[in-house]
Write a protein that holds these residues in place. Sequence first.
Motif, PDB file in Angstrom:
ATOM      1  N   ASP A  17       0.566  -1.474  -0.162  1.00 50.94           N
ATOM      2  CA  ASP A  17       0.268   0.271   0.140  1.00 50.94           C
ATOM      3  C   ASP A  17       0.864   0.896   0.072  1.00 50.94           C
ATOM      4  N   TRP A  18       0.667   1.832  -0.729  1.00 47.79           N
ATOM      5  CA  TRP A  18       1.439   3.964  -0.020  1.00 47.79           C
ATOM      6  C   TRP A  18       2.320   4.328   1.118  1.00 47.79           C
ATOM      7  N   PRO A  19       1.695   3.564   2.385  1.00 47.59           N
ATOM      8  CA  PRO A  19       2.920   3.500   3.293  1.00 47.59           C
ATOM      9  C   PRO A  19       3.791   2.562   3.260  1.00 47.59           C
ATOM     10  N   THR A  20       3.391   1.626   2.720  1.00 46.30           N
ATOM     11  CA  THR A  20       4.619   0.664   2.837  1.00 46.30           C
ATOM     12  C   THR A  20       5.628   1.412   0.731  1.00 46.30           C
ATOM     13  N   ALA A  21       4.927   1.621  -0.001  1.00 47.78           N
ATOM     14  CA  ALA A  21       5.655   2.195  -0.408  1.00 47.78           C
ATOM     15  C   ALA A  21       6.895   3.181  -0.292  1.00 47.78           C
ATOM     16  N   ILE A  22       6.173   3.859   0.570  1.00 43.31           N
ATOM     17  CA  ILE A  22       7.099   5.099   0.480  1.00 43.31           C
ATOM     18  C   ILE A  22       8.197   4.674   1.422  1.00 43.31           C
ATOM     19  N   LEU A  23       8.063   4.002   2.625  1.00 42.58           N
ATOM     20  CA  LEU A  23       9.072   3.029   3.254  1.00 42.58           C
ATOM     21  C   LEU A  23       9.842   2.280   2.341  1.00 42.58           C
ATOM     22  N   ILE A  24       9.855   1.826   1.215  1.00 42.32           N
ATOM     23  CA  ILE A  24      10.802   1.121   0.407  1.00 42.32           C
ATOM     24  C   ILE A  24      11.480   2.149  -0.251  1.00 42.32           C
ATOM     25  N   VAL A  25      10.961   3.177  -0.551  1.00 44.85           N
ATOM     26  CA  VAL A  25      11.404   4.269  -1.697  1.00 44.85           C
ATOM     27  C   VAL A  25      12.511   5.251  -0.852  1.00 44.85           C
ATOM     28  N   LEU A  26      12.366   5.103   0.566  1.00 45.47           N
ATOM     29  CA  LEU A  26      13.512   5.973   1.190  1.00 45.47           C
ATOM     30  C   LEU A  26      13.953   4.634   1.791  1.00 45.47           C
ATOM     31  N   VAL A  27      13.758   3.597   1.835  1.00 46.31           N
ATOM     32  CA  VAL A  27      15.149   2.611   2.706  1.00 46.31           C
ATOM     33  C   VAL A  27      15.874   2.298   1.188  1.00 46.31           C
TER      34      VAL A  27
END
Length: 186
Positions: A17-27
């Motif tokens: 979902d969006w929070p997971t996608a944002i976290l992946i991009v940050l990592v």
Amino acid sequence: MDPAAPSPRRRRRGPIDWPTAILIVLVVTAALYVLWRDGSARFLEVIGEDSSLFLWMMPNVLAGCLIASLVTVLLPRDTVVRWVGKEAGFKGILISAGVGIIVPGGPYTIYPIAAAFLGMGADAAAVITLITSWTTIGLSRSLVWELPFLGFDFVLWRWVGALPLGVLAGLIVRAIERHWRMKAKP
């Protein structure tokens, strides 16, 4: 709330979902930055340290999820809705504050339990009260760490200052929800 009425279903989320996608991009961005700035040796060292942390945390997270799933089996849904659902009102916030104070364990335990309560029909304000009370007071933390190191006076004054915070957080959430509902009405 009528116990015979079907409970509202939470919207199913996909695997990303969006929070997971944002976290992946940050990592990925942080990893690439470390690789660029410090080189491949430091990059691999960080990956190794993070992997060992992940392996250490995983049993704790799994245990927390198991506890939360057992809570959903042991506590009937209608009981949760009656005690800490929207219809419970201020009483539900007080109950959640009390439960938050006495629930032992770390974040691996409290967040899966909070998610289980939400899934069972608990009010968001009550769940926020639970987490806030656990975070700010936490009886087990007070008894094991604060009392021996800091003394009774410190623990007493910290509790006096922190006791209303969970309830206040729940009331703020209720006020915001009420404001949004009023704005949404034509």
